[in-house]
Write a protein that holds these residues in place. Structure first.
Motif, PDB file in Angstrom:
ATOM      1  N   LYS A 253      32.629   1.735-146.159  1.00  0.00           N
ATOM      2  CA  LYS A 253      33.962   2.332-146.236  1.00  0.00           C
ATOM      3  C   LYS A 253      34.323   3.165-144.999  1.00  0.00           C
ATOM      4  CE  LYS A 253      33.861   2.558-151.302  1.00  0.00           C
ATOM      5  NZ  LYS A 253      33.974   3.426-152.486  1.00  0.00           N
ATOM      6  N   ILE A 254      33.541   3.051-143.946  1.00  0.00           N
ATOM      7  CA  ILE A 254      33.789   3.809-142.722  1.00  0.00           C
ATOM      8  C   ILE A 254      34.351   2.885-141.637  1.00  0.00           C
ATOM      9  CG2 ILE A 254      32.638   4.971-140.787  1.00  0.00           C
ATOM     10  CD1 ILE A 254      33.113   6.773-143.185  1.00  0.00           C
ATOM     11  N   LYS A 255      35.414   3.360-140.959  1.00  0.00           N
ATOM     12  CA  LYS A 255      36.022   2.596-139.871  1.00  0.00           C
ATOM     13  C   LYS A 255      35.611   3.109-138.493  1.00  0.00           C
ATOM     14  CE  LYS A 255      40.246   1.352-142.418  1.00  0.00           C
ATOM     15  NZ  LYS A 255      41.736   1.463-142.429  1.00  0.00           N
ATOM     16  N   TRP A 256      35.200   4.396-138.449  1.00  0.00           N
ATOM     17  CA  TRP A 256      34.882   5.017-137.168  1.00  0.00           C
ATOM     18  C   TRP A 256      33.584   5.806-137.274  1.00  0.00           C
ATOM     19  CZ3 TRP A 256      38.859   4.017-133.672  1.00  0.00           C
ATOM     20  CH2 TRP A 256      40.120   3.755-134.203  1.00  0.00           C
ATOM     21  N   SER A 257      32.773   5.784-136.213  1.00  0.00           N
ATOM     22  CA  SER A 257      31.630   6.694-136.139  1.00  0.00           C
ATOM     23  C   SER A 257      31.615   7.324-134.754  1.00  0.00           C
ATOM     24  CB  SER A 257      30.310   5.967-136.412  1.00  0.00           C
ATOM     25  OG  SER A 257      29.905   5.170-135.320  1.00  0.00           O
ATOM     26  N   PHE A 258      31.302   8.624-134.719  1.00  0.00           N
ATOM     27  CA  PHE A 258      31.271   9.370-133.471  1.00  0.00           C
ATOM     28  C   PHE A 258      30.032  10.246-133.444  1.00  0.00           C
ATOM     29  CE2 PHE A 258      35.747   8.821-134.683  1.00  0.00           C
ATOM     30  CZ  PHE A 258      36.258   8.161-133.566  1.00  0.00           C
ATOM     31  N   CYS A 259      29.368  10.288-132.319  1.00  0.00           N
ATOM     32  CA  CYS A 259      28.202  11.157-132.162  1.00  0.00           C
ATOM     33  C   CYS A 259      28.354  11.968-130.885  1.00  0.00           C
ATOM     34  CB  CYS A 259      26.916  10.334-132.127  1.00  0.00           C
ATOM     35  SG  CYS A 259      25.424  11.357-132.125  1.00  0.00           S
ATOM     36  N   PHE A 260      28.091  13.267-130.989  1.00  0.00           N
ATOM     37  CA  PHE A 260      28.251  14.214-129.892  1.00  0.00           C
ATOM     38  C   PHE A 260      26.902  14.854-129.557  1.00  0.00           C
ATOM     39  CE2 PHE A 260      32.145  13.874-132.191  1.00  0.00           C
ATOM     40  CZ  PHE A 260      33.192  14.110-131.319  1.00  0.00           C
ATOM     41  N   ALA A 261      26.722  15.204-128.283  1.00  0.00           N
ATOM     42  CA  ALA A 261      25.539  15.972-127.886  1.00  0.00           C
ATOM     43  C   ALA A 261      25.737  16.511-126.483  1.00  0.00           C
ATOM     44  CB  ALA A 261      24.270  15.119-127.944  1.00  0.00           C
ATOM     45  N   ALA A 262      25.051  17.614-126.196  1.00  0.00           N
ATOM     46  CA  ALA A 262      25.046  18.172-124.849  1.00  0.00           C
ATOM     47  C   ALA A 262      23.827  17.627-124.117  1.00  0.00           C
ATOM     48  CB  ALA A 262      24.987  19.692-124.908  1.00  0.00           C
ATOM     49  N   TYR A 263      24.062  17.192-122.873  1.00  0.00           N
ATOM     50  CA  TYR A 263      22.957  16.676-122.061  1.00  0.00           C
ATOM     51  C   TYR A 263      23.223  16.995-120.599  1.00  0.00           C
ATOM     52  CZ  TYR A 263      19.985  13.446-119.486  1.00  0.00           C
ATOM     53  OH  TYR A 263      19.083  12.911-118.604  1.00  0.00           O
ATOM     54  N   ASN A 264      22.295  17.690-119.993  1.00  0.00           N
ATOM     55  CA  ASN A 264      22.365  17.965-118.556  1.00  0.00           C
ATOM     56  C   ASN A 264      23.690  18.605-118.139  1.00  0.00           C
ATOM     57  OD1 ASN A 264      21.167  17.950-116.010  1.00  0.00           O
ATOM     58  ND2 ASN A 264      22.039  15.960-115.462  1.00  0.00           N
ATOM     59  N   GLY A 265      24.178  19.516-118.975  1.00  0.00           N
ATOM     60  CA  GLY A 265      25.404  20.239-118.645  1.00  0.00           C
ATOM     61  C   GLY A 265      26.693  19.555-119.041  1.00  0.00           C
ATOM     62  N   ASP A 266      26.595  18.355-119.609  1.00  0.00           N
ATOM     63  CA  ASP A 266      27.786  17.612-120.031  1.00  0.00           C
ATOM     64  C   ASP A 266      27.798  17.437-121.548  1.00  0.00           C
ATOM     65  OD1 ASP A 266      28.734  17.090-117.378  1.00  0.00           O
ATOM     66  OD2 ASP A 266      27.216  15.511-117.194  1.00  0.00           O
TER      67      ASP A 266
END
Length: 342
Positions: A253-266
């Protein structure tokens, strides 16, 4: 393209490098199987047809277990850009990336002579002497495979395995963003593939830390209507961000998935969608094009936003703002969150 058309392109490619004593083949940062296989294929073409030696360079890390296994079992040699003197290379070829995209480490002051890529055309590429940019292709390795077919060079098992795995992994076994081109080329490559090497790559062993990250991601993932989001906080391996986005995309039932993280200042963001009509590449450019580099394909995309000057507290609040942008654009309510695992 017909074989004769590809052969003409090969002639033009060889003409560009004729006066160079050696070539630097540069992939995007934190290279994936597509960029690695494409670089390996181009290296083979330049050595066999132009008699030019080349070095495959990259920046960042090769983090995903399967990608490291690909290098190990296929014996692919890469060189960190930090160890390369760019002035020593009169010719630079970029594969699976383009100038000024924000996902490679070629200095802005240096222009490549060759660009081979399947991502949307970038304005900075128009001045490149040889450019083969095919957004309708799902994999850069497909372009290289067509070159090899037209060249009539002998296709050895190592290169065939690399190209086959690149096409397969980039399209998740041809289940995502698959086109007739990739299906045809997979069937062409298959008889040349070393199945034992392929199995070693696909079943690469992973560390205990990998499972800890997946566990934490699932435990803290939130569902907003038809979107699911996870914030990994800070990671040491940027490839895990895309892996988590892929795992979350399997949720019903999911249309979108998003994953966030900080890496090397970004701040890095990986995005997926179940339907190519949603065009997540355009969504990411709309959401974050004013903040950093963003883009991708109809069903998979990403973004990188500089956050080097932000404290840990400010980064957390900033990621929350980025999440809200995506929720607004996908028509989901940021105030109605539900934990994935209760």
């Amino acid at each position: 393209m017909t074989i004769s058309e590809v052969q003409r392109k090969l002639d033009a490619l060889i003409d560009v490098v004729k006066d160079a004593d050696k070539v630097l083949i540069l992939m995007h940062d934190n290279p994936d199987p597509d960029s690695i296989a494409s670089a390996l294929g181009l290296q083979y073409i330049l050595e066999q047809l132009a008699k030019k030696p080349s070095l495959i360079g990259y920046a960042g890390i090769v983090g995903r277990a399967e990608n490291r296994a690909m290098l190990k079992y296929l014996g692919i040699k890469l060189c960190s850009l930090s160890r390369i003197s760019l002035p020593d290379f009169p010719c630079v070829a970029m594969v699976d990336t383009q100038p000024s995209t924000g996902n490679n480490s070629l200095p802005a002051s240096r222009s490549p002579q060759i660009v081979i890529d399947h991502h949307p055309y970038r304005h900075a590429s128009r001045k490149v002497p040889y450019r083969e940019i095919k957004p309708k292709y799902n994999v850069t390795a497909s372009i290289i495979t067509e070159y090899l077919i037209a060249s009539r060079l002998v296709l050895d098992p190592i290169l065939a395995t690399a190209l086959f795995y690149a096409i397969k992994s980039e399209t998740e076994g041809l289940g995502r963003e698959v086109g007739k081109i990739e299906a045809k080329l997979r069937h062409y490559l298959y008889p040349y593939v070393d199945q034992k090497l392929l199995a070693n790559i696909e079943n690469a062993r992973v560390s205990r830390e990998y499972f800890q990250i997946i566990h934490s991601a699932l435990e803290h993932a939130l569902i907003y209507g038809d979107a699911v989001m996870a914030n990994l906080e800070t990671v040491t391996n940027p490839d895990i961000i895309a892996e988590v986005a892929d795992v979350l995309m399997r949720l019903e039932k999911i249309k979108w998935s998003f994953c966030f993280a900080a890496y090397n200042g970004d701040i890095l963001i990986s995005a997926r969608t179940i339907d190519r009509a949603n065009d997540v590449g355009t969504l990411m450019r709309t959401a974050f094009g004013d903040l950093g580099s963003a883009g991708g394909h109809e069903m998979m995309a990403g973004a990188k936003i500089c956050a080097k000057t932000k404290s840990s507290v400010r980064k957390k609040a900033f990621i929350r703002q980025l999440m809200n942008r995506l929720l607004r654009l996908t028509g989901n309510d940021s105030d109605r969150a539900e934990k994935l695992i209760t």
